[in-house]
Design an enzyme around this catalytic site. Structure first.
Site, mmCIF file in Angstrom:
data_model
loop_
_atom_site.group_PDB
_atom_site.id
_atom_site.type_symbol
_atom_site.label_atom_id
_atom_site.label_comp_id
_atom_site.label_asym_id
_atom_site.label_seq_id
_atom_site.Cartn_x
_atom_site.Cartn_y
_atom_site.Cartn_z
ATOM 1 C CB CYS A 115 -0.397 -0.477 1.065
ATOM 2 S SG CYS A 115 -2.138 1.324 1.334
ATOM 3 C CB CYS A 116 3.846 2.448 1.677
ATOM 4 S SG CYS A 116 3.323 2.634 3.682
ATOM 5 C CB CYS A 198 -2.011 6.810 6.134
ATOM 6 S SG CYS A 198 -1.360 7.608 5.003
ATOM 7 C CB CYS A 201 -1.124 3.763 8.805
ATOM 8 S SG CYS A 201 -1.805 2.436 7.247
ATOM 9 C CB CYS A 225 6.059 4.618 4.486
ATOM 10 S SG CYS A 225 7.475 5.488 4.157
HETATM 11 FE FE1 SF4 Z 1 -1.613 2.440 3.211
HETATM 12 FE FE2 SF4 Z 1 -1.186 2.866 5.714
HETATM 13 FE FE3 SF4 Z 1 1.142 3.265 4.151
HETATM 14 FE FE4 SF4 Z 1 -0.860 5.090 4.205
HETATM 15 S S1 SF4 Z 1 0.535 4.723 5.453
HETATM 16 S S2 SF4 Z 1 0.232 4.549 2.340
HETATM 17 S S3 SF4 Z 1 -2.686 3.930 4.329
HETATM 18 S S4 SF4 Z 1 -0.104 1.470 4.669
#
Ligand code: SF4
Length: 238
Positions: A115-116, A198, A201, A225
């Site tokens: 996701c990151c 985010c 998170c 991340c």
């Molecule tokens: Fe995705 Fe969480 Fe990374 Fe944001 S911090 S990009 S929501 S995993």
């Protein structure tokens, strides 16, 4: 070309002077990635107040806190400057959500990193494309893997210099600057949030906890991340 003598000059300069040296050296080729965190707001203040030729950008992952968007508005209103905003590719986000679920990042470290990568690293790569210097707001105190970071380093993979002008600033140095110049900052910082990413998170931290303990708090691995750890970086000077 940044050599040892120039590094020494930059290290002994004030923040505005150090940034000016870099922008004079690479006019039009310097970019600054802001997450709108407190450190980044210090650098934004210096860049905008001194009208330095730097592309200031942020990444809207689509999962940010409302307070972050509100700060973005306050910042652009205060300095009357436009911050460039990069977004993830919609097809990447759609693929992630279809295959892993809307909050699939909670289910495994692999999902979270995926996701990151989609929401942060890929937009960052686009934003850095063609730049010769990338300014960051990293501070050594923030985490163990930032402790040894130098102020200036060369990224072989990205083919640019990474410039961390606040690397030796303490948390108090940063707060002093914000207060002295009345720099806008996120209201979340007054509610125990130190490092803000985010919304799903990030949580507030307790007194005595590590500054990044509130990031991906359900994981025990390194709290990064991929923005600052995905690429091997050659240290010019430690
Ligand atoms: Fe995705 Fe969480 Fe990374 Fe944001 S911090 S990009 S929501 S995993």
């Amino acid at each position: 070309m940044i050599n040892e003598a120039l590094i020494q000059e930059i290290e002994s300069s004030s923040l505005p002077a150090a940034l000016k040296i870099i922008t004079d050296l690479y006019p039009g080729d310097v970019v600054f990635s802001s997450s709108l965190g407190q450190e980044d707001q210090v650098i934004t203040d210096v860049i905008y107040k001194n009208d330095l030729p730097v592309k200031v950008f942020t990444i809207d992952t689509g999962r940010l806190f409302n307070e972050t968007y509100e700060l973005l508005e306050r910042t652009t209103a205060r300095y009357k400057k436009t911050m460039q905003i990069y977004f993830p590719e919609s097809s990447d986000v759609e693929d992630f959500v279809v295959n892993k679920g809307i909050n699939g990042f909670y289910e495994s470290v692999e999902n979270r990193k995926s996701c990151c990568f989609v929401r942060k690293v890929k937009p960052l790569n686009r934003a850095l494309n063609g730049a010769k210097v990338w300014i960051t707001g990293l501070r050594a105190e923030q985490s163990d893997n930032r402790k040894e970071m130098p102020m200036i380093e060369w990224s072989e993979e990205r083919q640019l210099y990474k410039f961390n002008p606040l690397i030796r600033w303490s948390y108090d140095d940063m707060l002093d600057y914000l207060n002295k110049f009345n720099v806008p900052y996120s209201r979340l910082h007054d509610k125990g949030f130190i490092s803000i990413g985010c919304a799903p998170c990030t949580r507030a931290i307790e007194p005595g906890e590590d500054a990044r303990a509130g990031r991906w708090w359900w994981e025990t691995s390194q709290k990064e991340c991929g923005l600052h750890s995905a690429t091997p970086v050659e240290h010019i000077r430690n």
